[in-house]
Design a protein around this motif. Structure first.
Motif: not given
Length: 506
Positions: A246-253, A273-279, A292-294, A371-374
């Motif tokens: 599953a992809t999301f707009p940000s790590t918050d979602e 979970m992977c964030d954009q830079l890890a992806i 790459l656009d998530v 989310a807040p920690v990230l």
């Protein structure tokens, strides 16, 4: 106080022994036990053992010995004791916290020659292995019969069971199946005086009566003894495993989705979970077709019998959608599923595609605060002028921020290390821990005193001293000595305030 004085005395005498004994004489004594080729003193060969996966710290040991049996390990330990030399156990050297970083003048006892699967007993669901067996090799030996070994750290194709026991390793699927401590039933242990003892179950029988000494040794980071045989629990391979992506707009979602799923009582086998830079790094390194656009993605396994998998996956799908997932899909076939997990497990190495150097951190937070920690971690990176990638075990809140830097730029490595330390402080502020599965080792010893008070640490030391009264095994690890992060490793030198009795060593 007796214990501390004993440790200092060992360190002092070790230096005297090194002066009295030349390398050749030292090598000759250990060679009588392990053979000349397995007693290493040449400078070029010792360089291999100067560090583990924590590359920023290096200490050359006095000698490295590679025993091939429990008896040889015990004999090496006894000789080291006679010579008053500190002992540092070592597995594959893949640890990321400096747990097998040598001490000055130490004997490193490497277990790479002890790599046999000694026995497989499927009726009792156990296997007996030597410490140098590679984690994944247990599953490879069993998968033909439909069995496997559950703990699966990302380094499972190279790390060894002995190291997993030392660090209480986990992995992506520990969310459902637990850490190494949940899968070790019995141990053969060489104590710091050379005595060989058997702890826990001998053949897979129910839990032995008495204190859970196996539970004490697992995760003790080589400070209670050297494990020479491990009785591990093995499991039936699940009838079916369903992977969701599953992809999301940000790590918050994405973080919200994790909270929703776990909060609903769903227990997937894994949620990563992977964030954009890890992806970006993983795509460049492995060729997976991740977008790459998530802002973030979740990779989730649910397993069990067909009906359980269908029901669990359907409920998880609803929560992913409710949290704002952009795309939710399943792999088209087993090959695509395997590639997705290969991408996840290659994430650390993949960072080399986007940065010359990186510092891996390991901390734990409550899942609800992902989310807040990230966001705070991103702010730390921005303030320091460094990028931070995040790829981690979201299901149990075990973060692995990767602080990217360029070691060719003067001072940037030190800045990255400071940022990594501040990340641990963020974890503690949210009620978390300084480690989830990489251990404390050398890297995080100076932060342990921020998680535990002096009484806690003293109690831990008393437990350790029950096994190793002189703290001869893996000294200078875990406990916050030296106190300050800027202090250098090496032989301990007492502060004048300590000598005068005005301060303790903590």
């Amino acid at each position: 106080m007796h214990v501390r004085e004993g440790e200092r005395r060992i360190e002092s005498i070790a230096g005297d022994v090194r002066k009295a004994l030349g390398d050749a004489a030292l090598q000759a004594q250990f060679a009588l036990i392990v053979g000349a080729k397995n007693a290493i003193v040449s400078e070029s060969q010792l360089r291999t053992y100067e560090c583990d996966g924590l590359l920023g710290y290096r200490v050359r040991p006095q000698i490295v010995v590679l025993p091939g049996s429990t008896e040889e390990v015990a004999a090496c330990v006894k000789l080291a004791r006679e010579l008053n030399l500190p002992v540092v156990p070592r597995g594959a050297g893949t640890g990321l916290s400096g747990g097998s970083l040598p001490s000055e003048g130490s004997v490193v006892i490497g277990l790479s020659r002890m790599k046999k699967i000694l026995e497989v007993d499927l009726p009792n669901r156990v296997a007996r292995v030597q410490p140098g067996v590679i984690n994944l090799d247990i599953t490879r030996a069993l998968e033909g019969d439909g069995w496997y070994y559950a703990p699966d750290p990302s380094s499972q194709s190279v790390c060894t069971i002995g190291g997993n026991v030392a660090e209480n390793s986990g992995g992506a699927h520990c969310l459902k199946y637990g850490f190494t401590v949940n899968h070790v039933l019995g141990l053969t242990l060489v104590l710091p005086d050379g005595e060989v003892v058997q702890l826990g179950s001998r053949a897979g029988e129910p839990d032995a009566l008495g204190y859970d000494l196996v539970g004490v040794v697992v995760g003790s980071e080589g400070m209670t003894g050297i494990v020479t045989e491990v009785l591990v629990r093995v499991l039936r391979t699940a009838a079916r495993t369903q992977t969701l992506f599953a992809t999301f707009p940000s790590t918050d979602e994405a973080g919200d989705a994790v909270s929703r799923i776990i909060g609903a009582g769903i227990v997937p086998a894994a949620i990563e979970m992977c964030d954009q830079l890890a992806i970006e790094a993983i795509v460049k390194a492995t060729g997976v077709d991740w977008p790459l656009d998530v802002g973030a993605l979740l990779l989730m396994d649910v397993d069990g019998v067909d009906a359980e998998v269908e029901e669990t996956a359907a409920r998880a799908y609803d929560h992913l959608r409710a949290a704002g997932a952009l795309v939710i899909r399943a792999p088209r076939d087993e090959a695509e599923r395997a590639l997705a997990w290969k991408g996840r497990k290659s994430a650390f190495a993949a960072m080399g595609r986007i940065s010359p150097n990186y510092h891996v951190q390991d901390g734990v937070i409550p899942r609800k605060d992902i989310a807040p920690v990230l966001r705070e971690i991103a702010a730390l990176g921005a303030n320091a002028g460094l990028r931070i990638a995040n790829v981690f075990h979201a299901g149990d809140g075990n973060l692995h921020p990767l602080v990217l830097y360029d070691g060719r730029i003067p001072g940037q490595e030190q800045i990255a290390e400071l940022v990594a330390g501040e990340i641990l402080r963020v974890c503690l502020r949210y009620g978390g821990s300084v480690t989830g599965e990489h251990g404390v080792g050398h890297d995080k010893a100076c932060y342990l005193g921020e998680q535990f008070n002096a009484d806690d640490l003293e109690t831990m030391q008393m437990v350790r001293a029950a096994f190793d009264p002189e703290r001869r095994f893996n000294p200078e690890k875990v406990f916050p000595t030296p106190r300050l992060c800027g202090d250098k490793p090496g032989a301990y030198v007492a502060h004048p305030a300590e000598v005068s009795g005005e301060a303790g060593r903590g």
